[in-house]
Design an enzyme around this catalytic site. Structure first.
Site, PDB file in Angstrom:
ATOM      1  CG  ASP A  15      -1.366   6.477  -2.762  1.00 51.10           C
ATOM      2  OD1 ASP A  15      -0.638   5.519  -3.053  1.00 51.10           O
ATOM      3  OD2 ASP A  15      -1.281   7.586  -3.334  1.00 51.10           O
ATOM      4  CG  ASP A  58      -7.762  -0.652  -1.614  1.00 56.10           C
ATOM      5  OD1 ASP A  58      -7.259   0.280  -2.275  1.00 56.10           O
ATOM      6  OD2 ASP A  58      -8.440  -0.453  -0.586  1.00 56.10           O
ATOM      7  CG  HIS A  95       1.489   7.731  -0.200  1.00 56.39           C
ATOM      8  ND1 HIS A  95       1.381   8.075  -1.532  1.00 56.39           N
ATOM      9  CD2 HIS A  95       0.966   8.763   0.507  1.00 56.39           C
ATOM     10  CE1 HIS A  95       0.795   9.265  -1.624  1.00 56.39           C
ATOM     11  NE2 HIS A  95       0.547   9.702  -0.398  1.00 56.39           N
ATOM     12  NE  ARG A 155      -5.172   3.133 -16.316  1.00 53.19           N
ATOM     13  CZ  ARG A 155      -4.253   3.637 -15.492  1.00 53.19           C
ATOM     14  NH1 ARG A 155      -3.870   2.989 -14.422  1.00 53.19           N
ATOM     15  NH2 ARG A 155      -3.725   4.809 -15.737  1.00 53.19           N
ATOM     16  CG  ASN A 173       2.109   2.322  -2.590  1.00 53.44           C
ATOM     17  OD1 ASN A 173       3.144   2.449  -3.251  1.00 53.44           O
ATOM     18  ND2 ASN A 173       1.265   3.318  -2.402  1.00 53.44           N
ATOM     19  CG  LEU A 214      -1.178  -2.137  -9.493  1.00 49.21           C
ATOM     20  CD1 LEU A 214      -0.535  -2.921  -8.347  1.00 49.21           C
ATOM     21  CD2 LEU A 214      -0.609  -2.591 -10.835  1.00 49.21           C
ATOM     22  N   GLY A 225      -8.109   1.345  -4.882  1.00 48.23           N
ATOM     23  CA  GLY A 225      -8.191   2.790  -4.707  1.00 48.23           C
ATOM     24  C   GLY A 225      -6.829   3.444  -4.881  1.00 48.23           C
TER      25      GLY A 225
HETATM   26  C1  GAR Z   1       8.633   7.517  -2.913  1.00 43.31           C
HETATM   27  O1  GAR Z   1       8.870   8.609  -2.070  1.00 43.31           O
HETATM   28  C2  GAR Z   1       7.237   6.974  -2.711  1.00 43.31           C
HETATM   29  O2  GAR Z   1       6.768   7.199  -1.427  1.00 43.31           O
HETATM   30  C3  GAR Z   1       6.444   7.739  -3.724  1.00 43.31           C
HETATM   31  O3  GAR Z   1       7.309   7.836  -4.829  1.00 43.31           O
HETATM   32  C4  GAR Z   1       8.645   7.932  -4.382  1.00 43.31           C
HETATM   33  C5  GAR Z   1       9.512   7.034  -5.238  1.00 43.31           C
HETATM   34  O4  GAR Z   1      10.867   7.225  -4.983  1.00 43.31           O
HETATM   35  N1  GAR Z   1       5.221   7.051  -4.030  1.00 43.31           N
HETATM   36  C6  GAR Z   1       4.049   7.654  -4.215  1.00 43.31           C
HETATM   37  O5  GAR Z   1       3.918   8.857  -4.193  1.00 43.31           O
HETATM   38  C7  GAR Z   1       2.874   6.717  -4.444  1.00 43.31           C
HETATM   39  N2  GAR Z   1       1.661   7.420  -4.468  1.00 43.31           N
HETATM   40  P1  GAR Z   1      11.947   6.168  -5.476  1.00 43.31           P
HETATM   41  O6  GAR Z   1      11.670   5.874  -6.940  1.00 43.31           O
HETATM   42  O7  GAR Z   1      13.251   6.867  -5.288  1.00 43.31           O
HETATM   43  O8  GAR Z   1      11.827   4.936  -4.608  1.00 43.31           O
END
Ligand code: GAR
Length: 178
Positions: free
Chosen positions: A135, A131, A99, A55, A97, A83, A133
Site C-alpha cells: 500500500d 509499486d 485502500h 509468486r 489500488n 504484486l 511495497g
Molecule cells: C476495500 O475496502 C479495500 O479498500 C480493501 O479491501 C476492501 C475490498 O472490498 N483493500 C485493502 O485493504 C488493500 N490493502 P470489496 O471486495 O467489497 O471491494
C-alpha cells in the site's frame, strides 16, 4: 481497457461496473472470491499461488492473461496479495489500488481494525499508484471520514467503503481519459 484484480466481495468492482467503465477482464488469486460472480465467467480467470512455482510465475501468467485481453489499466479492488515486478513491469504506472485508510498511515490487510485500536478520530479512503511495497506508491486521491465513538470494524469499514465506491470510479475514469 481495464482489468480488475479481486480477492473478496467485490463491492468496489461493482461500483466500477455501475459507472460504465470498460472492464474487459477480472482476475483473482482465490477461486472462491464472490467478486468473480459479478461479471460473466468468460471475462474471469483465477491465478492461485498454489498452481505456480512461485509468486513471479503466478504474476507473469496473470499479466500475460490481462495483456491478451487488451488491458491497459489494472485496478486492484480488494486484491489482497502484493504484486511482484513480474507483474508491475508489464503495466508501468498503470496499476492503481484502493485502500481503507489515509495512506501512508495504516497500510496492510488489517487497516480498519488497526485504526480503531489506535483510537484515531479520522480515517478515510485512498486511491494510489501501486509499486512493489505494501500500500505504498504515489497517492492520487484521498477523502476523509470521521471515526465515531461507537464504531466497530464493520460500521467504520462501511463508512469508508461508501467513499471508496465514489472515489475509485472517479479516479479510474480520469485515468482512462488521459
Ligand atoms: C476495500 O475496502 C479495500 O479498500 C480493501 O479491501 C476492501 C475490498 O472490498 N483493500 C485493502 O485493504 C488493500 N490493502 P470489496 O471486495 O467489497 O471491494
Amino acid at each position: 481497457m481495464i482489468g480488475v484484480l479481486v480477492s473478496g466481495r467485490g463491492t468496489n468492482l461493482q461500483a466500477l461496473l455501475d459507472a460504465g467503465l470498460p472492464i474487459v477482464a477480472v482476475a483473482s488469486n482465490r477461486r472462491d472470491a464472490p467478486a468473480l460472480r459479478r461479471v460473466p465467467e468468460e471475462a474471469t480467470a483465477v491465478f492461485e499461488l498454489a498452481d505456480y512455482t512461485d509468486r513471479n510465475a503466478r504474476d507473469a501468467a496473470m499479466a500475460a492473461w490481462l495483456k491478451s485481453r487488451g488491458v491497459e489499466l489494472v485496478v486492484l479492488a480488494g486484491y489482497m496479495h502484493v504484486l511482484t515486478a513480474a507483474f508491475l513491469d508489464r503495466f508501468p504506472e498503470a496499476v492503481v489500488n484502493v485502500h481503507p485508510s489515509l495512506l501512508p498511515d495504516f497500510p496492510g490487510m488489517h487497516a480498519v481494525e488497526e485504526q480503531l485500536a489506535a483510537g484515531i478520530s479520522e480515517s478515510g479512503a485512498t486511491v494510489h499508484i501501486v509499486d512493489e511495497g505494501v500500500d505504498s506508491g504515489h497517492v492520487l486521491a484521498q477523502e476523509r471520514v470521521p471515526v465515531l465513538p461507537n464504531d466497530t470494524p464493520s460500521t467504520l469499514h462501511e463508512r469508508i467503503q461508501d467513499v471508496e465506491h465514489r472515489l475509485l470510479p472517479k479516479v479510474v475514469a480520469e485515468l482512462c481519459a488521459r
